[in-house]
Write an enzyme that holds these catalytic residues in place. Structure first.
Site, PDB file in Angstrom:
ATOM      1  N   PRO A 128       0.829  -1.219   0.000  1.00 45.60           N
ATOM      2  CA  PRO A 128       0.000   0.000   0.000  1.00 45.60           C
ATOM      3  C   PRO A 128       0.859   1.262   0.000  1.00 45.60           C
ATOM      4  O   PRO A 128       0.781   2.102   0.899  1.00 45.60           O
ATOM      5  CB  PRO A 128      -0.809  -0.138   1.293  1.00 45.60           C
ATOM      6  CG  PRO A 128       0.122  -0.856   2.226  1.00 45.60           C
ATOM      7  CD  PRO A 128       0.888  -1.825   1.357  1.00 45.60           C
ATOM      8  N   LYS A 129       1.682   1.422  -1.022  1.00 47.63           N
ATOM      9  CA  LYS A 129       2.682   2.488  -1.046  1.00 47.63           C
ATOM     10  C   LYS A 129       2.119   3.787  -1.609  1.00 47.63           C
ATOM     11  O   LYS A 129       1.391   3.775  -2.603  1.00 47.63           O
ATOM     12  CB  LYS A 129       3.897   2.054  -1.867  1.00 47.63           C
ATOM     13  CG  LYS A 129       4.686   0.907  -1.249  1.00 47.63           C
ATOM     14  CD  LYS A 129       5.841   0.489  -2.151  1.00 47.63           C
ATOM     15  CE  LYS A 129       6.607  -0.684  -1.566  1.00 47.63           C
ATOM     16  NZ  LYS A 129       7.618  -0.279  -0.594  1.00 47.63           N
ATOM     17  N   LYS A 130       2.502   4.897  -0.963  1.00 42.31           N
ATOM     18  CA  LYS A 130       2.168   6.240  -1.434  1.00 42.31           C
ATOM     19  C   LYS A 130       3.427   7.099  -1.418  1.00 42.31           C
ATOM     20  O   LYS A 130       4.326   6.900  -0.588  1.00 42.31           O
ATOM     21  CB  LYS A 130       1.107   6.890  -0.539  1.00 42.31           C
ATOM     22  CG  LYS A 130      -0.304   6.359  -0.724  1.00 42.31           C
ATOM     23  CD  LYS A 130      -1.288   7.198   0.093  1.00 42.31           C
ATOM     24  CE  LYS A 130      -2.724   6.828  -0.199  1.00 42.31           C
ATOM     25  NZ  LYS A 130      -3.671   7.719   0.518  1.00 42.31           N
TER      26      LYS A 130
END
Length: 262
Positions: free
Chosen positions: A115-117
């Site tokens: 869940p990378k931002k």
């Protein structure tokens, strides 16, 4: 480009100039600051997906400095991992991740479902204190502080935590916006060389932000903190649960695009 060439080259996007190379992905001198804190069970129940089960109402807030990695380069990352169980197996559910490098964002999301931002996390050493911060744009969302190398941590416990499985929810939408892939993924870190590990008092401050919602898992009290460095390989994943397989036939047909008639 022939169809066979498309299939041969199609391991990542964009087709002719992917954002990351094929693995394996090896990390050298990876520096961790992990602050474990107690939160509310209600907050965890709102974010941990079945069939994962919550252990204690704990969260591991991680700051990770990655100065040298194959394929992904030099970057810093931060986020929250929640201790969970899956069919009796203890591990961690990766709830949130914020980092400052395009290649691991693209690779992490496309391959594993991390869940990378994009954001701006940092780890710095300021005298006798290690300071970790997360800025999302101009807004400070997280600050962690830890004493610098007060006492040696138990190496066996740190190695066991690194070797435990981690879980993710990988979501890939269809071209019509419906879910095409929705899976619970398990992965492991392998070939781990723990170089040093330390423990000390720590503090953690999380602040609300609409796009970096780390504060939705509030800090009630600090349980422990560990600071260590290691070399390791990020292993590829395996699907342990397919959420789309749980749908009934009517739901499945309703979300499938119409087939083109000959």
């Amino acid at each position: 480009m022939e169809i066979a060439d498309v299939l041969k080259r199609a391991y990542a996007m964009p087709l002719t100039n992917p954002s990351f190379p094929p693995g394996p992905y090896r990390f050298f001198d990876r520096e961790y600051v992990i602050i474990t804190y107690r939160t509310t069970r209600e907050a965890l129940e709102a974010v941990v997906p079945a069939p994962l089960e919550i252990d204690e109402p704990l969260v591991k807030y991680e700051f990770i400095r990655m100065p040298d990695s194959t394929g992904f380069g030099d970057y810093t990352e931060t986020g929250q991992v929640i201790p969970v169980r899956y069919k009796g197996q203890h591990g961690g559910y990766v709830h949130s991740m914020y980092l400052d490098d395009d290649a691991p964002i693209a690779g992490g999301r496309e391959l594993w479902g991390f869940p990378k931002k994009l954001a701006n996390p940092k780890i710095v050493h300021e005298g006798e204190v290690i300071v970790g911060t997360l800025h999302y744009g101009s807004v400070l969302c997280a600050t962690g502080t830890m004493g610098y190398k007060h006492r040696e941590a138990d190496h066996d416990s740190v190695l066991a935590s690194l070797a435990a499985p981690n879980f993710l929810v990988k979501i890939i939408p269809h071209v019509d916006g419906t879910p095409r892939i929705c899976e619970l993924v398990r992965y492991y870190l392998t070939d781990i060389t723990l170089k040093e590990a330390w423990t000390a008092p720590a503090a953690l401050d999380l602040r609300p932000h609409v796009m970096a919602d780390v504060a939705k898992l509030p800090v009630l009290d600090i349980v422990s903190a560990v600071h260590f460095t290691a070399d390791l390989t990020l292993g590829l994943g395996e699907v342990v649960h397919d959420y789309l397989a749980d749908r009934n036939p009517s739901e499945t047909s309703a979300t499938q695009p119409e087939k083109i008639r000959a």
